[in-house]
Design a protein around this motif. Sequence first.
Motif, short mmCIF file in Angstrom:
data_model
loop_
_atom_site.label_atom_id
_atom_site.label_comp_id
_atom_site.label_asym_id
_atom_site.label_seq_id
_atom_site.Cartn_x
_atom_site.Cartn_y
_atom_site.Cartn_z
N LEU A 92 52.18 -58.67 26.20
CA LEU A 92 52.49 -58.30 27.49
C LEU A 92 52.26 -59.18 28.56
O LEU A 92 53.29 -59.42 29.32
CB LEU A 92 51.79 -57.15 27.83
CG LEU A 92 51.69 -55.67 27.07
CD1 LEU A 92 50.46 -54.43 27.59
CD2 LEU A 92 52.88 -55.17 27.19
N LYS A 93 51.20 -59.90 28.44
CA LYS A 93 51.07 -60.95 29.38
C LYS A 93 52.09 -62.09 29.14
O LYS A 93 52.99 -62.64 30.11
CB LYS A 93 49.69 -61.63 29.00
CG LYS A 93 49.38 -62.87 29.80
CD LYS A 93 48.80 -62.82 31.35
CE LYS A 93 48.44 -63.79 31.95
NZ LYS A 93 48.46 -63.46 33.53
N GLU A 96 55.52 -60.72 30.60
CA GLU A 96 55.45 -60.92 32.11
C GLU A 96 55.52 -62.14 32.61
O GLU A 96 56.53 -62.19 33.64
CB GLU A 96 54.13 -60.12 32.60
CG GLU A 96 54.03 -60.20 33.95
CD GLU A 96 52.69 -59.18 34.45
OE1 GLU A 96 52.82 -58.96 35.49
OE2 GLU A 96 51.76 -59.15 33.63
N GLU A 97 54.71 -63.19 31.96
CA GLU A 97 54.88 -64.45 32.61
C GLU A 97 56.24 -64.95 32.47
O GLU A 97 56.74 -65.89 33.01
CB GLU A 97 53.59 -65.35 31.79
CG GLU A 97 52.31 -64.97 32.29
CD GLU A 97 51.85 -65.21 33.70
OE1 GLU A 97 52.68 -66.04 34.48
OE2 GLU A 97 50.91 -64.73 34.24
N GLN A 100 58.60 -63.71 34.77
CA GLN A 100 58.28 -64.35 36.22
C GLN A 100 58.87 -66.07 36.18
O GLN A 100 59.32 -66.45 37.19
CB GLN A 100 56.75 -64.36 36.34
CG GLN A 100 56.34 -64.74 37.78
CD GLN A 100 57.05 -63.88 39.02
OE1 GLN A 100 57.10 -62.64 38.87
NE2 GLN A 100 58.00 -64.46 39.61
N TYR A 123 59.66 -54.56 25.09
CA TYR A 123 60.58 -55.29 25.97
C TYR A 123 61.31 -54.24 27.10
O TYR A 123 61.24 -54.81 27.85
CB TYR A 123 61.72 -55.96 25.16
CG TYR A 123 61.17 -57.33 24.43
CD1 TYR A 123 61.00 -58.21 25.52
CD2 TYR A 123 61.15 -57.25 23.40
CE1 TYR A 123 60.25 -59.57 24.93
CE2 TYR A 123 60.85 -58.54 22.56
CZ TYR A 123 60.31 -59.63 23.51
OH TYR A 123 59.59 -60.53 22.90
N PHE A 126 59.44 -53.51 30.28
CA PHE A 126 59.67 -54.54 31.31
C PHE A 126 61.32 -54.46 31.67
O PHE A 126 61.46 -55.38 32.46
CB PHE A 126 59.61 -56.23 30.61
CG PHE A 126 58.05 -56.05 30.48
CD1 PHE A 126 57.16 -56.72 31.69
CD2 PHE A 126 57.57 -56.06 29.34
CE1 PHE A 126 55.98 -56.87 31.33
CE2 PHE A 126 56.04 -56.24 29.10
CZ PHE A 126 55.19 -56.69 30.11
N LEU A 153 59.56 -56.55 38.48
CA LEU A 153 58.56 -56.81 37.58
C LEU A 153 57.37 -55.90 37.59
O LEU A 153 57.10 -55.48 38.77
CB LEU A 153 58.27 -58.25 37.95
CG LEU A 153 57.12 -59.04 36.92
CD1 LEU A 153 58.04 -58.95 35.46
CD2 LEU A 153 56.91 -60.30 37.20
N LYS A 154 56.86 -55.50 36.42
CA LYS A 154 55.88 -54.55 36.43
C LYS A 154 54.74 -54.72 37.22
O LYS A 154 54.30 -55.96 37.47
CB LYS A 154 55.27 -54.44 34.95
CG LYS A 154 55.95 -53.54 34.24
CD LYS A 154 55.21 -53.92 32.78
CE LYS A 154 54.56 -52.46 32.26
NZ LYS A 154 54.11 -52.82 30.98
#
Length: 154
Positions: A92-93, A96-97, A100, A123, A126, A153-154
């Motif tokens: 997940l990290k 997300e990154e 971003q 996916y 997100f 974004l979450k």
Amino acid sequence: MVLNVITKTFDELSNVELYKLLSLRNEVFIVEQNCPYLDIDNKDQKCYHLLLSNNDTLVGYSRIIPAGLSYNEVSIGRVLIAPDFRGKGLGLKIVEESIQSCINIFGNVDIKIGAQFHLSNLYGSFGFIKDGEPYDEDGILHIDMIRFSNKDLK
């Protein structure tokens, strides 16, 4: 665990960073997934490379791909977590990154991916939606997915 996230162009990568990321991609995508394919595809030089590290250990990686190189849209590829670090929420990290990073580099743009089908729900969480039918890529079922720029974004 102390995580450090950094995104670099190909030319900004040190020799050690490049070796680590290529080694990890080889371990996961070629050896672990038993897919003999050409990982070094002449795209790396034009991409950004997101490195997720714990101290000096590379625990996750993704490749941020400019529009027009793989798809008409900006893309995220080669997403992975090192085998010894799975099951800790790092998948997940890294996603997300990676999203971003796309926003930081290219602005709020559409992002298209070729996801392994079994990860489509991850996916989807997100904001990615399926874009077409599943297809076989190197013996693994994949599906194209897109995240439109109007998603938060979450």
